[in-house]
Enzyme design. Structure first.
Site, PDB file in Angstrom:
ATOM      1  N   HIS A  23       4.628  -5.194  11.798  1.00  0.00           N
ATOM      2  CA  HIS A  23       5.589  -4.187  11.108  1.00  0.00           C
ATOM      3  C   HIS A  23       5.203  -4.205   9.728  1.00  0.00           C
ATOM      4  CE1 HIS A  23       8.429  -3.188  14.292  1.00  0.00           C
ATOM      5  NE2 HIS A  23       8.527  -4.696  14.596  1.00  0.00           N
ATOM      6  N   CYS A  73       4.160  -2.427  16.972  1.00  0.00           N
ATOM      7  CA  CYS A  73       4.741  -3.674  17.670  1.00  0.00           C
ATOM      8  C   CYS A  73       4.643  -3.509  19.069  1.00  0.00           C
ATOM      9  CB  CYS A  73       5.944  -3.993  16.946  1.00  0.00           C
ATOM     10  SG  CYS A  73       6.542  -5.725  17.136  1.00  0.00           S
ATOM     11  N   GLU A  90       5.174  -1.292   8.344  1.00  0.00           N
ATOM     12  CA  GLU A  90       6.031  -0.335   7.597  1.00  0.00           C
ATOM     13  C   GLU A  90       7.343  -1.004   7.081  1.00  0.00           C
ATOM     14  OE1 GLU A  90       7.921  -0.975  11.617  1.00  0.00           O
ATOM     15  OE2 GLU A  90       6.049  -1.131  10.587  1.00  0.00           O
TER      16      GLU A  90
END
Length: 301
Positions: free
Chosen positions: A235, A142, A237
């Site tokens: 994102h 990001c 994750e």
């Protein structure tokens, strides 16, 4: 990949509950395996949450990973205790004479600032420069991706008219690339940002390739030709409830925030989120670790 984590790291409890394989330092020491040394530059304010998210993704393969967390000295953390940083983190000055198999640079909630106005920008630039000779491959996330593209390639970021917020469909633009092996033709990933990088700026640079993109979210995965630098604009994750927590936070602060797109069941916050990106996230990080770190790193660092 069993990850070797320090005793008493808060993430250990969560990872154990999720059946993620990790080892304490004593057990790892007695295994005759050279671990992959991964340095994680954690720029997020919620450092403990981010630790768990990253460790979850690098902890699912038969090799051993030894993570080293670092924080920036030129920024005082408001959300993480000094005791936690002292116990579980290093600084760049403490690790700069070491070499690492891989590096992960997280996002940060500073995207509306110009890069030069971020208080730790000069320190981060030193880390980026150091990584050229001391790290086999780096994955940027990001804002970390935008920062890396700006520093290494001079590619600027631009402000969006409104926050890009939700889970978006992506398509592969390059298919014969190791990083995207096993990816579905269409896959999903979360985004939560106020800025973006223009596709045309990336395409102007012959050293970069856009590997995946979205009609709504733009360029998603960008890689340097040699695979040394990977830039992920979203994102992958994120936990299942991260966007929901951000939505509640912004709403409680009186911000004019729309519900995250394509996230809640039937677009109804009362029905809760539906996770559609977990498989993609695991494949992205396992491919990076295998093909760009493990297969490329010199055995002796």
């Amino acid at each position: 990949m069993p990850i070797k984590i320090p005793d008493n790291l808060p993430a250990a409890k969560t990872l154990n509950e999720e059946n993620i394989f990790f080892m304490d330092e004593d057990r790892a020491y007695h295994q005759d395996i050279r671990p992959l040394n991964i340095v994680i530059v954690n720029l997020m304010p919620t450092k403990i949450v981010t630790e768990t998210q990253i460790l979850r993704l690098i902890g699912n393969s038969p090799l051993q990973v030894n993570p080293t967390f670092i924080h920036t000295q030129t920024h005082k953390s408001q959300n993480t205790s000094k005791e936690h940083l002292i116990k579980f983190y290093e600084t760049f000055e403490e690790i700069k004479n070491n070499k690492f198999d891989g590096m992960i640079v997280t996002g940060a909630p500073v995207e509306t600032l110009s890069f030069e106005n971020v208080d730790y920008w000069e320190e981060l630039c030193r880390i980026f420069d150091w990584s050229v000779t001391n790290v086999t491959s780096t994955i940027h996330i990001c804002w970390g991706a935008q920062a890396g593209l700006y520093h290494h390639y001079g590619i600027p970021k631009y402000e969006l008219h409104e926050k890009l917020f939700g889970v978006f469909k992506h398509n592969l633009t390059e298919r014969n690339i190791k990083l995207t092996r096993g990816f579905d033709d269409e896959f999903y990933a979360p985004h939560s940002r106020h800025t973006y990088v223009k596709r045309e700026d990336i395409k102007k640079n012959p050293s970069l390739k856009i590997l995946a993109e979205s009609d709504e979210a733009g360029a998603y995965i960008v890689a340097s030709e040699n695979g040394k630098n990977i830039f992920v604009m979203g994102h992958a994750e994120y936990d299942g409830d991260t966007l929901n927590l951000e939505y509640i936070r912004d709403k409680n602060q009186g911000m004019n925030i729309k519900i995250p797109k394509n996230y809640f069941k039937d677009n109804d916050p009362e029905k809760g989120p539906m996770v559609t990106w977990r498989g993609h996230a695991n494949l992205l990080f396992s491919n990076w670790l295998n093909y760009y770190v493990y297969q490329e790193t010199p055995f002796e660092l």
